[in-house]
Write an enzyme that holds these catalytic residues in place. Structure first.
Site, PDB file in Angstrom:
ATOM      1  N   LYS A   1     -12.859   1.768  -1.203  1.00 58.81           N
ATOM      2  CA  LYS A   1     -12.029   1.039  -2.165  1.00 58.81           C
ATOM      3  C   LYS A   1     -12.591  -0.361  -2.419  1.00 58.81           C
ATOM      4  O   LYS A   1     -12.599  -0.848  -3.551  1.00 58.81           O
ATOM      5  CB  LYS A   1     -10.587   0.946  -1.676  1.00 58.81           C
ATOM      6  CG  LYS A   1      -9.692   0.283  -2.723  1.00 58.81           C
ATOM      7  CD  LYS A   1      -8.231   0.326  -2.396  1.00 58.81           C
ATOM      8  CE  LYS A   1      -7.431  -0.276  -3.552  1.00 58.81           C
ATOM      9  NZ  LYS A   1      -5.992  -0.369  -3.270  1.00 58.81           N
TER      10      LYS A   1
ATOM     11  N   ASN B   1      -5.532  -5.003   0.293  1.00 58.01           N
ATOM     12  CA  ASN B   1      -6.879  -4.856  -0.242  1.00 58.01           C
ATOM     13  C   ASN B   1      -7.869  -5.555   0.680  1.00 58.01           C
ATOM     14  O   ASN B   1      -7.530  -6.523   1.368  1.00 58.01           O
ATOM     15  CB  ASN B   1      -6.970  -5.484  -1.640  1.00 58.01           C
ATOM     16  CG  ASN B   1      -6.312  -4.641  -2.706  1.00 58.01           C
ATOM     17  OD1 ASN B   1      -6.377  -3.417  -2.669  1.00 58.01           O
ATOM     18  ND2 ASN B   1      -5.676  -5.289  -3.671  1.00 58.01           N
TER      19      ASN B   1
ATOM     20  N   ASN C   1     -13.128  -3.252  -5.557  1.00 55.16           N
ATOM     21  CA  ASN C   1     -12.415  -4.531  -5.528  1.00 55.16           C
ATOM     22  C   ASN C   1     -13.363  -5.722  -5.449  1.00 55.16           C
ATOM     23  O   ASN C   1     -13.144  -6.746  -6.109  1.00 55.16           O
ATOM     24  CB  ASN C   1     -11.460  -4.586  -4.333  1.00 55.16           C
ATOM     25  CG  ASN C   1     -10.249  -3.694  -4.482  1.00 55.16           C
ATOM     26  OD1 ASN C   1      -9.745  -3.152  -3.507  1.00 55.16           O
ATOM     27  ND2 ASN C   1      -9.763  -3.528  -5.704  1.00 55.16           N
TER      28      ASN C   1
ATOM     29  N   ILE D   1       4.303  -2.267  -5.123  1.00 48.30           N
ATOM     30  CA  ILE D   1       3.921  -1.197  -4.187  1.00 48.30           C
ATOM     31  C   ILE D   1       4.993  -1.015  -3.130  1.00 48.30           C
ATOM     32  O   ILE D   1       5.415   0.115  -2.817  1.00 48.30           O
ATOM     33  CB  ILE D   1       2.566  -1.503  -3.533  1.00 48.30           C
ATOM     34  CG1 ILE D   1       1.428  -1.301  -4.530  1.00 48.30           C
ATOM     35  CG2 ILE D   1       2.345  -0.619  -2.301  1.00 48.30           C
ATOM     36  CD1 ILE D   1       1.184   0.141  -4.942  1.00 48.30           C
ATOM     37  N   GLY D   2       5.457  -2.103  -2.537  1.00 48.06           N
ATOM     38  CA  GLY D   2       6.428  -2.006  -1.453  1.00 48.06           C
ATOM     39  C   GLY D   2       7.714  -1.324  -1.859  1.00 48.06           C
ATOM     40  O   GLY D   2       8.235  -0.459  -1.145  1.00 48.06           O
TER      41      GLY D   2
ATOM     42  N   SER E   1      -5.529  -6.762 -10.052  1.00 44.20           N
ATOM     43  CA  SER E   1      -4.459  -7.574  -9.466  1.00 44.20           C
ATOM     44  C   SER E   1      -4.852  -9.048  -9.436  1.00 44.20           C
ATOM     45  O   SER E   1      -3.996  -9.932  -9.593  1.00 44.20           O
ATOM     46  CB  SER E   1      -4.126  -7.088  -8.055  1.00 44.20           C
ATOM     47  OG  SER E   1      -5.266  -7.153  -7.211  1.00 44.20           O
TER      48      SER E   1
END
Length: 331
Positions: free
Chosen positions: A205, A102, A209, A11-12, A274
């Site tokens: 979200k 998250n 998760n 992501i970064g 993840s």
């Protein structure tokens, strides 16, 4: 504008590449073969929206970067408290920290003037105040990521879907710093709405998760597997119902139905969460922010959450067996 990407992983590095494409001075902080590949060939993005390469500055030493306007955290939440040596060189008097994590963030009750739990510390994500000591809450900008990427090979980022990074201030204002960061993200081709109640996005979200991540680790199942199995689907729905009850007791109201949330996950297909990916790679599992903090908030608000507690106990035992105890552990 100067932005440091601390933890330039999947992501970064994708965010850093997009910002660099927008003309922002970006500094990627990475390590190992990934860093070597970025230094040699740049960040190579492979995306259905179009491939591109960004040759941003890259280092493993934040001292080479110095103070920036924004630090974008691409680290897992459980790494925050130990990241002081990496964060400190990047902080100037007005540096903001955009925490793309998250689950429940360490700053969750900061800025909630008049809330019964205003400024209450959540031990699961801020044990003994260790995270706040490294990442002061007044610097924090919340960020909820609706984007899926993976490191295909060192320096190569595969963008799978989604480009939205919702951001917001803990005190629910539309600050100049949020608007400035959002403008840069949009210029780089990403969506970055500034929300006045980012906590609602966090819970929407988190509904997914909190159920799919621990259950995938326990069962080794993909999203499609869990959604397609009647018993597992019922278990997911039960965990989501308890999570919505906790969110409501904490003052939020996720604006999505449980069935719609599950159906949305099913459409993603045979994707590994993840947490499952980390388990298979032998990495520490990101459990405290995703489910441990929800159980702690249930305790704070007096909400019964038996399914969440039982699943948390099971996945915490799994984590202890495979990777060792988490900093907080099961309650």
């Amino acid at each position: 504008m100067r932005i440091a990407i601390l933890g330039a992983g999947a992501i970064g590095a994708y965010v850093g590449a997009a910002l660099h494409r927008a003309g922002v001075e970006v500094h990627l902080i990475a390590r190992g073969p990934h860093l070597a590949a970025i230094r040699r060939d740049g960040v190579q993005v492979r995306s259905p929206r179009g491939d591109f390469t960004a040759r941003a500055r890259a280092t493993d030493d934040p001292h080479e970067v110095g103070p920036v306007d924004f630090v974008f955290l691409g680290l897992k939440a459980h790494a925050y408290a130990s990241a002081g040596a990496l964060v400190a060189p990047l902080l100037g008097p007005h540096t903001a920290i955009v925490a793309a994590q998250n689950g429940i963030p360490w700053w969750y009750f900061h800025g909630l003037t008049g809330h019964p739990l205003e400024d209450r510390r959540i031990e699961s994500v801020d044990p003994g105040g260790a995270t706040t000591a490294v990442l002061p809450v007044d610097r924090a900008i919340g960020c909820v990521v609706y984007c899926s990427t993976e490191i295909e090979s060192p320096g190569v980022i595969r963008h799978l879907e989604g480009t939205r990074f919702s951001i917001g201030e803990p005190d629910r204002t539309r600050s100049d710093r949020c608007l400035s960061f959002a403008e840069a993200m949009v210029a780089g081709g990403l969506k970055c709405p500034v929300e006045t109640n980012i906590r609602d996005d966090i819970w929407i979200k988190l509904m997914g998760n909190v159920a799919f991540n621990p259950l995938s680790a326990l069962t080794r199942a993909t999203l499609a597997d869990m959604c397609g199995h009647p018993g597992a689907r019922d278990l997911v729905a039960g965990m989501m119902r308890e999570t919505v009850a906790v969110a409501t007791a904490a003052g939020c109201a996720p604006s999505i139905s449980i069935e719609r949330r599950i159906d949305g996950a099913a459409k993603v297909g045979h994707h590994k969460t993840s947490t499952l990916q980390d388990l298979e790679a032998g990495k520490e599992l990101e459990l405290e922010a995703i489910i441990g903090a929800v159980v702690e908030l249930a305790d704070m608000t007096g909400v019964p959450a038996p399914t969440l507690r039982n699943v948390y106990a099971a996945v915490d035992l799994l984590a202890r067996t495979v990777t060792g105890p988490s900093p907080v552990g099961a309650r």
